[in-house]
Motif scaffolding. Structure first.
Motif, PDB file in Angstrom:
ATOM      1  N   SER A 242       0.968   3.759  -0.072  1.00  0.00           N
ATOM      2  CA  SER A 242       1.514   2.423   0.161  1.00  0.00           C
ATOM      3  C   SER A 242       0.616   1.325  -0.405  1.00  0.00           C
ATOM      4  O   SER A 242       1.069   0.220  -0.663  1.00  0.00           O
ATOM      5  CB  SER A 242       1.737   2.201   1.666  1.00  0.00           C
ATOM      6  OG  SER A 242       0.520   2.342   2.374  1.00  0.00           O
ATOM      7  N   LEU A 243      -0.674   1.632  -0.594  1.00  0.00           N
ATOM      8  CA  LEU A 243      -1.623   0.709  -1.232  1.00  0.00           C
ATOM      9  C   LEU A 243      -2.295   1.434  -2.402  1.00  0.00           C
ATOM     10  O   LEU A 243      -2.663   2.604  -2.280  1.00  0.00           O
ATOM     11  CB  LEU A 243      -2.684   0.229  -0.237  1.00  0.00           C
ATOM     12  CG  LEU A 243      -2.210  -0.727   0.874  1.00  0.00           C
ATOM     13  CD1 LEU A 243      -3.337  -0.975   1.872  1.00  0.00           C
ATOM     14  CD2 LEU A 243      -1.727  -2.044   0.298  1.00  0.00           C
ATOM     15  N   GLN A 331       0.466  -1.427   6.069  1.00  0.00           N
ATOM     16  CA  GLN A 331       1.281  -1.786   4.906  1.00  0.00           C
ATOM     17  C   GLN A 331       2.588  -0.997   4.903  1.00  0.00           C
ATOM     18  O   GLN A 331       3.654  -1.546   4.600  1.00  0.00           O
ATOM     19  CB  GLN A 331       0.491  -1.505   3.621  1.00  0.00           C
ATOM     20  CG  GLN A 331       1.225  -1.863   2.342  1.00  0.00           C
ATOM     21  CD  GLN A 331       1.527  -3.341   2.234  1.00  0.00           C
ATOM     22  OE1 GLN A 331       0.677  -4.175   2.573  1.00  0.00           O
ATOM     23  NE2 GLN A 331       2.716  -3.678   1.794  1.00  0.00           N
ATOM     24  N   ASP A 335       6.378  -2.538   4.957  1.00  0.00           N
ATOM     25  CA  ASP A 335       7.390  -2.267   3.934  1.00  0.00           C
ATOM     26  C   ASP A 335       8.700  -1.774   4.530  1.00  0.00           C
ATOM     27  O   ASP A 335       9.706  -1.714   3.824  1.00  0.00           O
ATOM     28  CB  ASP A 335       6.864  -1.216   2.939  1.00  0.00           C
ATOM     29  CG  ASP A 335       5.686  -1.730   2.132  1.00  0.00           C
ATOM     30  OD1 ASP A 335       5.511  -2.960   2.043  1.00  0.00           O
ATOM     31  OD2 ASP A 335       4.931  -0.887   1.602  1.00  0.00           O
TER      32      ASP A 335
END
Length: 386
Positions: A242-243, A331, A335
């Motif tokens: 996700s990052l 994160q 999302d």
């Protein structure tokens, strides 16, 4: 398992001496597992007893509303050992239990005044799951033990039928092997010397030393959104990616460094209120069964009867990896705001808190000051000054 135990111990002849026939054995199995074979055309799915004895199927494992002696047994045992109070009085329930014909079938009903006692029973069940069975540390130990057994699966064999050597994962298909699968398997792996069991052995040592995976946060689905258990395995990769490495300022974790757990908590019937499936009687009409609505009992009872928690654990224990896992989890939840609520746990609990405005704080301070009783020493000082 039941059939295997009868065959292995040659109990059929013993049962016949006490007039326990084949139909009685079917009845015993149905008490545990419910109907053995259900057809849509069948009005009465059970074979062990006729429909006029339908109430007997509500004693051991009640499929209608979940009120059964199985719960009462583990309530008493687990509440005693965990130090959790058990507010449900099963002796009182049995005192008021009465079999009444409801829609052509006999059901175990109770007095209308016992409705709050039953809500206490299901609250006790929910409390045990929340504080013990589904506690984040308990689920973490469960994840670690399952992981260790999966790693040991290929290397451990259990003697089965006709001398066959059966893998751990295949024992449910062979009752000869399954009956030998006791808690000793934990010790067998823990004290093993084989190099191929080193990974499994290390995990179990960590469990014994309480070097558990770190829970980096948890979240819940949005109202009306149901999460399937089948979705969890794919989430590990989604969370760690996700990052990017540029956003993290450090290398990404691998999906194997993350464990995701989806926990279901309810009153035993999913999102349904089990009391809606219980029938009550009034002392003036003891053969007339009726429902008792939640609003008739109290205005302080729960509005919803099920919830889910999604927990994420980091298997690495260094602080950098824990921080990366936590940031990725936050994160990932962000999302998916359409499905997931704000995460909580660790540093991520802060976004859940709503700060008070300045005027609200002043009002609270004034209210707390005015609510304080007068100080006895102040009255003494005022009289002395006079």
């Amino acid at each position: 398992m039941f059939d295997h135990l009868i065959e292995q111990n040659d109990l059929k002849n013993v049962f016949l001496e006490y007039n326990v026939g084949e139909r009685d054995l079917i009845f015993i199995k149905e008490q545990i597992a419910g109907p053995l074979a259900v057809s849509r055309d069948q009005a009465w799915p059970y074979k062990g007893r006729d429909q006029e004895k339908s109430f007997l199927y509500e004693v051991v494992a009640n499929k209608r509303n979940g009120i059964d002696v199985d719960k009462w047994d583990y309530f008493a045992r687990d509440c005693h050992h965990l130090g959790i109070s058990n507010k449900f009085d099963h002796m009182r329930f049995m005192k008021f239990a009465r079999v009444i014909n409801v829609d052509g079938r006999r059901q175990i009903c109770t007095r209308d005044k016992e409705c709050s006692n039953l809500y206490d029973m299901f609250h006790t069940r929910s409390s045990l799951h929340r504080r013990a069975y589904q506690h984040k540390a308990n689920k973490c130990v469960e994840i670690m033990i399952v992981e260790a057994l999966l790693k040991a699966d290929k290397y451990i064999r259990i003697p089965g039928k006709d001398g066959a050597q059966v893998k751990l994962s295949e024992t449910p298909e062979d009752m000869h092997a399954y009956t030998k699968l006791t808690d000793h398997i934990f010790q067998q792996v823990l004290y093993s010397q084989e190099p191929e069991l080193e990974e499994a052995r290390t995990i179990l040592r960590d469990v014994e030393s309480r070097r558990l995976y770190r829970c980096v946060g948890q979240t819940r689905p949005q109202q009306g959104c149901l999460i399937s258990q089948d979705e969890a395995p794919s989430w590990s990769e989604e969370i760690v990616t996700s990052l990017t490495e540029e956003e993290l300022g450090a290398p990404q974790l691998s999906p194997g460094d993350i464990a995701v757990s989806v926990v279901d908590m309810d009153y035993g019937m999913g999102d349904k209120n089990p009391i809606d499936h219980v029938r009550f009687y009034d002392k003036s009409k003891m053969d007339n069964a009726c429902r008792v609505r939640k609003e008739e009992v109290s205005q302080m009872l729960p509005e919803t009867f099920a919830e889910q928690h999604i927990r994420v654990y980091c298997k690495k224990r260094d602080q950098l990896s824990i921080d990366i896992a936590e940031r990725c989890f936050i994160q990932w939840c962000g999302d998916r705001q359409d499905r997931l609520k704000k995460p909580k746990g660790g540093k991520s609990s802060a976004p859940e808190l709503t700060p008070l405005k300045k005027d609200e704080i002043e009002k609270e301070d004034e209210a707390s000051t005015s609510a304080q009783p007068p100080n006895r020493h102040d009255s003494v000082r005022s009289r002395l000054s006079l």
